[in-house]
Design an enzyme around this catalytic site. Structure first.
Site, short mmCIF file in Angstrom:
data_model
loop_
_atom_site.label_atom_id
_atom_site.label_comp_id
_atom_site.label_asym_id
_atom_site.label_seq_id
_atom_site.Cartn_x
_atom_site.Cartn_y
_atom_site.Cartn_z
N CYS A 33 -26.77 -9.40 -17.92
CA CYS A 33 -26.24 -9.03 -19.28
C CYS A 33 -26.97 -9.75 -20.30
O CYS A 33 -27.75 -10.72 -20.24
CB CYS A 33 -24.92 -9.88 -19.13
SG CYS A 33 -24.10 -9.71 -20.65
N CYS A 59 -25.22 -12.75 -22.06
CA CYS A 59 -25.04 -14.08 -21.65
C CYS A 59 -25.90 -14.25 -20.27
O CYS A 59 -25.90 -15.45 -19.56
CB CYS A 59 -23.69 -14.25 -20.95
SG CYS A 59 -23.14 -13.26 -19.49
N CYS A 116 -17.73 -13.09 -20.69
CA CYS A 116 -19.14 -12.95 -21.25
C CYS A 116 -19.43 -13.98 -22.39
O CYS A 116 -20.22 -14.78 -22.60
CB CYS A 116 -19.54 -11.62 -21.71
SG CYS A 116 -21.33 -11.52 -22.31
N GLY A 125 0.95 -1.10 -0.12
CA GLY A 125 0.03 -0.08 -0.15
C GLY A 125 0.73 1.16 0.07
O GLY A 125 0.26 2.38 -0.21
N CYS A 184 -22.26 -7.44 -19.59
CA CYS A 184 -21.00 -7.71 -18.86
C CYS A 184 -19.79 -6.67 -19.44
O CYS A 184 -19.63 -6.46 -20.40
CB CYS A 184 -20.33 -9.01 -19.23
SG CYS A 184 -21.15 -10.44 -18.40
#
Ligand SMILES: Nc1ncnc2c1ncn2[C@@H]1O[C@H](COP(=O)(O)OP(=O)(O)OP(=O)(O)O)[C@@H](O)[C@H]1O
Length: 625
Positions: A264, A267, A291, A54, A285
């Protein structure tokens, strides 16, 4: 061609990190877009970033032959860590087969000799400028992020040096205030890309460029995450198996983005990050590879559903309860994170002791002092020309007692206060607080970070100018939240309750609690500043001309408020004023200052009714007029 190859490390969990270690200083024929020196530097920066998760590690970012927005930082990291054994995949937004993604992937493959693929399962290095792939990543993968905005504090702090200090000291209260203000306004934290997270319990990191949906996938990830910011010249990392917690209050759950009923249109998935797909209300997606594989029946959709952050979908009913004024009730015992520090029993009788404090502006230090002071009628050193703003000022204040510092403008009283609180360094003298090691430690000798911390839980100051103690752009409640979060408060409702109680106590209407302070009158701003100072119940309160600059009737109201607050609290107060009527209203004992020195001291009552020093007599006469 880059001919670098990496040994396959034995520990699967450390495989990508192990490869970095092995290759950190590896050489090879210079080739491709980065020379070997540049690659070595990037690998070392990546390793440093892995060691301190970080933390933003600076690196000598190079110009890259790619258009702006292609993410030269991510590209440099990819080129630095990739070897000929690797297979690269590039995700542009969520699309891995578009023109940009394909061109970038080809360029990386052709200039390094690595393989290329649009299939996450085959790839070992995935470079992304938006998404974490929906496909599971494991310890073979490095996910390289092209970062547009690496500094999580940028929205709350413009100064780069101050951001560095805040990271170093773990001082993230300004960030907490921005989250608090977001919830007050919207009932939720709306930050989408760049959502702040606490990495490894230490550094706050921006998760730019990924959406909130992908943030949970950083926590205890199997894969290595490397973030590259080319313009800001920073690399940072989330190594495998690192704790990554989205910043949020204990009672405000972290939420991911969600389109209710969204699915979606290609899909049929409803457990993926969806984007608008042209027509109104249609979604798709954002990960085109996933997808296509779902449509082809080539995806483990059950495992994917388990990984999806469905438990973090928003709860609109909870949002409503986070807005509006809080119900006032006594603070609960578990609201405050830790008991406010109070002097231990058997400790000193004073809460604050100041011994021989002195401040010289200019050359000479203590040597500049002779020839200055009331008997010489000047604060300017005849030998060095320095200003001896204050010298040899000593006093102590007990809990429940208020001490006045009075003197004409320029007599040095504010200087004493500024030296005690730490706004400026003292030239001489010692300060002790009973709440710090029972008074044994000399506060002025403590490291700056420790002294700043004392300003949260041991001392508070109310300045003459509310803008010095408040952020005028932030709401009244948010200003109080800054002090509470700095003291470790993490309950949103507890913070609002406490802020509400305090504002009620200083007679600021609760209906104004969520308004920015710049919309308040001078008297109300001062009341908010007082409420903020008292928020953590510091044992020592310093008041610097708290009513100067206010209209007479408003000043009288603030004075009344301060008088009753000091009477009801066990706080040791130091009140600085040039006005004896303020000192008389608030304090028990008083020091009279002239030309940087204390010329008289005693009980305020006595000084007011029977002043001895001619200067004190003048001040009293002025107050009686
Ligand atoms: N940074 C500085 N450089 C030089 N002289 C300074 C500086 N700051 C303060 N002084 C001088 O130190 C002396 C004491 O200033 P200080 O602000 O403590 O006085 P004060 O009694 O609080 O006055 P006021 O009520 O006007 O604020 C003054 O002569 C002032 O001009």
């Amino acid at each position: 061609m880059n001919t670098t190859t990496y040994d396959t490390p034995q520990s699967p969990q450390a495989s990508r990190v192990g490869a970095l270690v092995a290759a950190a200083d590896a050489g090879g024929p210079a080739a491709g877009l980065l020379d070997e020196d540049a690659k070595r530097e990037i690998r070392r920066a990546c390793l440093a970033a892995v060691c301190v998760p970080g933390y933003q590690v600076p690196f000598g970012s190079r110009e890259m032959p790619v258009a702006r927005g292609w993410g030269s930082g991510g590209l440099q990291v990819t080129l630095g860590v990739i070897g000929t054994d690797d297979t690269v995949k590039v995700i542009d937004q969520g699309d891995d087969a578009g023109v940009n993604a394909t061109n970038l992937r080809r360029m990386i493959a052709q200039t390094t000799g690595c393989g290329e693929s649009a299939d996450t399962r085959e790839a070992t290095v995935v470079q992304t400028r938006h998404r974490v792939p929906e496909e599971a990543l494991d310890d073979r993968h490095v996910l390289v992020y092209q970062v547009p905005v690496p500094e999580p504090l940028r929205g709350v702090q413009k100064s780069v040096a101050e951001c560095a200090r805040m990271h170093a000291e773990g001082d993230y209260s300004a960030m907490w205030v921005s989250l608090y203000e977001d919830i007050v306004r919207n009932g939720m934290i709306t930050a989408s890309t760049g959502y702040p997270v606490l990495v490894g319990g230490r550094y706050v990191m921006a998760t730019s460029p990924i959406p909130r949906w992908d943030v949970p996938r950083l926590h205890q990830a199997e894969h290595l995450n490397l973030f590259g910011a080319g313009r800001e010249k920073r690399i940072y990392a989330v190594p495998p198996h690192t704790e990554v917690r989205p910043l949020t209050f204990d009672d405000v759950p972290f939420e991911v983005e969600h389109e209710p009923g969204g699915r979606c249109k290609f899909c049929g998935s409803d457990d993926v990050y969806l984007v608008n797909a042209g027509t109104e209300g249609a979604f798709a997606c954002s990960d085109t590879e996933w997808c296509a594989r779902v449509q082809a029946g080539d995806a483990d959709t059950a495992a994917h559903r388990e990984r999806a952050p469905l438990a973090l979908l928003p709860d609109p009913t909870a949002r409503a309860g986070r807005r509006g004024a809080p119900a006032l009730r006594a603070a609960a015992a578990d609201d405050a994170p830790e008991p406010v520090r109070r002097p231990a029993a058997g400790g000193p009788e004073w809460a604050l002791r100041v011994d021989g404090i002195g401040k010289v502006h200019g050359a000479g230090g203590a040597a500049a002092v002779p020839g200055t002071g009331p008997e010489h009628g000047t604060a300017i050193s005849p030998s060095t020309g320095a200003v001896v703003a204050a010298w040899d000022v000593s006093f102590d204040v007990a809990p429940g007692e208020a001490l006045g510092l009075i003197g004409e403008s320029g007599s040095g009283k504010s200087t004493v206060l500024r030296c005690v609180i730490g706004d400026e360094p003292a030239t001489a003298g010692r300060v002790h607080l009973a709440s710090v090691d029972g008074g044994a430690s000399e506060v002025l000798a403590l490291p700056p970070a420790v002294r700043r911390r004392l300003r949260i839980d041991s001392m508070a100051v109310v300045y003459q100018d509310p803008a010095a103690g408040l952020d005028l752009r932030v709401s009244a409640g948010g200003n109080i939240a800054e002090r509470l979060t700095a003291a470790g408060w993490r309950g949103y409702h507890a913070i609002r309750r406490r802020a509400g109680e305090l504002l009620d106590r200083v007679e600021v209407p609760l209906s104004r609690m969520d308004d920015p302070v710049h919309t308040f009158s001078g008297g109300m701003r001062q009341r908010v500043q007082i409420a903020k100072a008292l928020a953590t119940e510091p044992p020592v309160l310093l008041l610097d001309e708290p009513t100067t600059g206010l209209d007479a009737s408003v000043a009288a109201g603030v004075l009344d408020l301060l008088r009753s607050l000091l009477a009801e609290r066990d706080v040791a107060a130091v009140v600085v004023s040039h006005d004896f009527s303020v000192i008389e209203a608030l304090t028990d004992r008083t020091l009279v200052m002239q030309t940087g020195r204390v010329v008289e001291r005693g009980l305020t009552d006595q000084l007011f009714h029977d002043p001895h020093h001619p200067y004190t007599q003048r001040l009293v006469a002025a107050a009686r007029r």
